[in-house]
Design an enzyme around this catalytic site. Structure first.
Site, mmCIF file in Angstrom:
data_model
loop_
_atom_site.group_PDB
_atom_site.id
_atom_site.type_symbol
_atom_site.label_atom_id
_atom_site.label_comp_id
_atom_site.label_asym_id
_atom_site.label_seq_id
_atom_site.Cartn_x
_atom_site.Cartn_y
_atom_site.Cartn_z
ATOM 1 N N ASP A 116 -40.203 55.920 7.064
ATOM 2 C CA ASP A 116 -40.555 55.390 7.985
ATOM 3 C C ASP A 116 -41.672 56.139 8.884
ATOM 4 O OD1 ASP A 116 -39.274 57.175 9.339
ATOM 5 O OD2 ASP A 116 -37.456 55.989 9.772
ATOM 6 N N THR A 151 -20.059 41.235 -6.214
ATOM 7 C CA THR A 151 -19.062 41.857 -5.342
ATOM 8 C C THR A 151 -19.241 42.344 -4.062
ATOM 9 O OG1 THR A 151 -19.471 44.019 -6.127
ATOM 10 C CG2 THR A 151 -17.743 43.189 -7.575
ATOM 11 N N PRO A 152 -19.426 41.119 -3.212
ATOM 12 C CA PRO A 152 -19.970 41.253 -1.788
ATOM 13 C C PRO A 152 -19.376 42.248 -1.157
ATOM 14 C CG PRO A 152 -19.229 39.159 -1.859
ATOM 15 C CD PRO A 152 -19.111 39.850 -3.393
#
Lengths: 141, 141, 141, 141
Positions: free
Chosen positions: C17, C59-60
């Site tokens: 960033d 596999t959230p």
């Protein structure tokens, strides 16, 4: 003659969209990464060093043209082959060809410039002539 | 004549790179979002509905050409003006122009096709002719 | 005892960033990639195969907790060491520790569940008990 | 008492993964965006200004804890409600609750610090005490 440098990518699940294929801006990300990797592998110092020694902030994009032939999906291992196809006074063009095994998935051509911040204007950027020493590092002896 | 639809973006800190300006693949992301938003605003159902009713998975990219004139940074509010500049039998081209106030920051032209999964091959995609009813929804009466 | 699997990352310019350091959601991305890589390296088939054979979509995440000790920047090579720290009836927890050389930059703990789409509801997901065969693949003999 | 500020997000197609739901690091992205938006709406100048006037580079993350209750998908309009739940000498905690209509999809708690670059070390960052004037701006009168 420009050197050719290969950048490797393994596609992540999260790089793919609900159609199950790579969301295309990720190809742009990998071309951008391969653009920088090209300079690093040719011996050009990282931008964080060049900004201190020479004020060079990076090589933002002026123009890009990409064509997409086949999709990729997660788990695929891709190779991005990158070289400089043209050097001009203030801009240069890098060609990226992305392969999975021997199949070309997409190719892109990016035109970029070396930029500095104008004095006292850290939010603006300005193109400079392509530095001759950097160009020399990118070419075969 | 194609309709024109405007998509709005507020640039986040995390959209910007160490040079302090938008990391360019994010412009691709916003063009992609504006491409889909165009169809939604024209009255085309979302892909998740079209995949059930007609098998249409989306409109992946075949070719893109973008030019970048001025950088953007976080906090900027951008507008992406999108229309269809060309309809052909199996592909169409969308034109995106990204503004900050009245200044054009970049413009891109994306060629896409409507695709389905070939029967029994959920990992592959195949172009179909541009559906006439969808095309009609995208044009001014 | 859970196996431990290492996933490698080279930080890209675009992962950073305007402060010049990795934008933190990218650490989440790498943990997610390492979570899936863990299963793949343990011999679990990719989701695109499991969805066909057993309806398992992925596999959230249910919960994540991460701590950040040192920043990383572009050019850094990171290693994510991943293992399963807890198996419960319907959920499991993976521990990820991210290193640059011998220094721990951050660590995260993700709780996930195996999910399927409920019959006829492709937009919804539902947790199932942790499959015993998958669990066995992830443990040392 | 901390102010509460709402940040709005419209989920893009490309924010979603092959399971058709938001790829979870994007929730981190939106929490990060809402963290910064909170300060901006409270009247704190953007980092690019604070770095010049006071050397403050931003508020990097020290720790995050998130829980996910329901998935989101493209086209969903989300609201992130953000406030500061704790101020300490050198760190503060922001609470983010993400809604779709009245349903809470996830909530996260981020602990951050204001940082500067140590003199002569533009690649390192260092925490400073929470500035009293910034804290005052973030509280109800």
């Amino acid at each position: 003659m420009s050197k050719t440098v290969v950048y490797e990518v393994e596609v992540m699940f999260g790089d793919c969209d609900p159609a199950g294929i790579v969301f295309y801006p990720n190809f742009s990300k990998w071309m951008d990464a391969s653009s920088l990797n090209f300079f690093r592998q040719c011996g050009v110092p990282p931008w964080r060093e060049l900004i201190r020694t020479r004020g060079i902030v990076g090589t933002p994009l002026l123009e890009v043209r990409s064509r997409f032939f086949h999709p990729a999906s997660y788990g695929d291992r891709l190779r991005v082959r990158t070289h400089v196809s043209e050097w001009r006074a203030k801009v240069f063009t890098q060609q990226h060809v992305i392969y999975r095994d021997d199949r070309v998935l997409c190719e892109g051509s990016e035109t970029r410039a070396f930029v500095v911040h104008p004095p006292g204007e850290p939010d603006r950027i300005q193109a400079i002539p392509v530095p001759a020493d950097i160009r020399a590092l990118c070419c075969d002896a």
